[in-house]
Design an enzyme around this catalytic site. Structure first.
Site, PDB file in Angstrom:
ATOM      1  N   HIS A  86       2.298   2.183  -3.307  1.00 44.62           N
ATOM      2  CA  HIS A  86       1.346   3.102  -3.796  1.00 44.62           C
ATOM      3  C   HIS A  86       1.955   4.536  -3.732  1.00 44.62           C
ATOM      4  CE1 HIS A  86      -2.406   0.091  -3.238  1.00 44.62           C
ATOM      5  NE2 HIS A  86      -1.395  -0.289  -3.969  1.00 44.62           N
ATOM      6  N   ASP A 127       1.055  -1.092  -0.070  1.00 41.79           N
ATOM      7  CA  ASP A 127       0.030  -0.096  -0.016  1.00 41.79           C
ATOM      8  C   ASP A 127       0.952   1.389   0.052  1.00 41.79           C
ATOM      9  OD1 ASP A 127      -2.197   2.020   0.659  1.00 41.79           O
ATOM     10  OD2 ASP A 127      -3.408  -0.043   0.816  1.00 41.79           O
TER      11      ASP A 127
END
Length: 365
Positions: free
Chosen positions: A214, A191
């Site tokens: 991310h 993430d």
């Protein structure tokens, strides 16, 4: 110590006593209380004994036990935090490895079965003057490190590692905190490498390697109507390799009084990044709870300076701002991004600002 509670006390004690190696603070030799290093023995009794004793007259080196989380994810998976510090001052953690062994829980989540939400590996709440240096965090069930409601926290030489497909395993999450510095660190996760939530201010991130993951995200913001804003954030000298995003600001498409302002992204390298530069103010997963609404979060004074490298998609710069509160004061200065050795493109919606120096793709502001 078979229970989750005692296991948490054990690890908490490990980290607490590692904070006390500063010269001005008392120092404990845990071995003198019966602890054995190597990660194969239970050191909790030694730590609890030392906790209630005065420091030895001469400062002595500290020896830590090293141990991973239980293999059964249910033991810590419903606790919220595996290691939790709350309302503490002056705690420092030097070195050490935390392995939350999150793979079984990730598999459970990906299967769609009923599973616990998972636990943050290391969390600080409402604390001051925190220092983390040289810590390694592996395979967290959820966030690796959480800084919430804190003042003056320094994270240096931190390494975070989890597979790129591990769900919700943000590397470092900061919210409701001021004076947080993250330096000389490497984050590989599933993430956000660093996620920045409501109420974060005076945040400095420098010399960060991110990937997979991310990227660095401010947000998502604006879920609540009355939400603290984000301001005075600097991200300097960072490399993003194969990430979903580079630097992103993300807000829900919902009414809100929040804001994002005075942000500097400087000296950034993008290596095959899907969205190197992105503002997304129309975040609305599955079109639930926010369809056909505009974000109330006001974004202003965001500067991108010396950002270069390669985009994995043709649109390398995307400013998708709020239709009700457009972005203002965006500045591009020496931005050079390409797409497969071809010119990339930029996309703007409800965004205003300026461009200086060489800017590729051509500015749409």
């Amino acid at each position: 110590m078979a229970t989750s509670r005692m296991f948490q006390i054990l690890i908490l004690s490990i980290l607490y006593f590692s904070s006390m190696i500063l010269a001005a603070s008392p120092t404990y030799n845990i071995q003198s209380y019966g602890a054995k290093s190597g990660g194969k023995s239970d050191c909790s009794k030694a730590f609890l004994s030392a906790w209630g004793r005065p420091a030895p007259p001469p400062p002595q080196p500290l020896y830590m036990c090293r141990r991973g989380a239980p293999s059964d994810y249910n033991v810590i998976g419903r606790s919220g935090s595996w290691l939790k510090f709350e309302r503490v001052t002056g705690v420092s953690i030097y070195g050490g490895t935390l392995d939350a062994q999150g793979a079984n829980l990730w598999a459970c989540k990906n299967s769609g079965k009923g599973c616990p939400k998972g636990s943050t590996s290391l969390a600080f709440y409402n604390s001051n003057n925190i220092r983390i240096n040289g810590l390694v965090s592996l395979n967290s069930q959820m966030f690796h490190i959480l800084v919430d409601g804190c003042r003056n926290a320094n994270l240096v030489n931190v390494r975070v590692s989890a597979p790129g497909n591990s769900p919700n395993t943000d590397g470092i999450h900061v919210q409701q905190s001021s004076g947080v510095t993250i330096m000389n660190s490497h984050v590989s996760t599933g993430d956000d490498c660093v996620s920045i939530g409501p109420g974060a201010s005076n945040l400095w991130i420098e010399n960060l390697a991110c990937g997979p993951g991310h990227g660095i995200s401010i947000g998502s913001l604006g879920w609540d109507m009355n939400e603290a804003g984000v301001q005075n954030v600097t991200v300097k000298t960072a490399t993003f390799s194969g990430t979903e995003n580079g630097v992103r600001v993300k807000t829900w498409a919902r009414p809100s009084n929040g804001f994002v302002r005075d942000i500097l992204f400087q000296h950034l390298v993008m290596v095959n990044v899907q969205n190197p530069v992105i503002i997304d103010q129309n975040y609305c997963p599955n079109h639930q709870n926010c369809p056909h609404q505009g974000s109330g979060v006001k974004i202003s004074n965001v500067k991108y300076e010396d950002v270069h490298g390669t985009s994995a998609t043709q649109v390398a710069v995307k400013f998708d701002c709020s239709k009700t509160r457009p972005c203002s004061g965006i500045r591009l200065d020496e931005v050079n991004l390409t797409f497969r050795d071809k010119p990339a493109t930029a996309s703007c919606s409800n965004a205003g600002g300026t461009a200086d120096g060489v800017v590729k793709p051509s500015s749409c502001l």
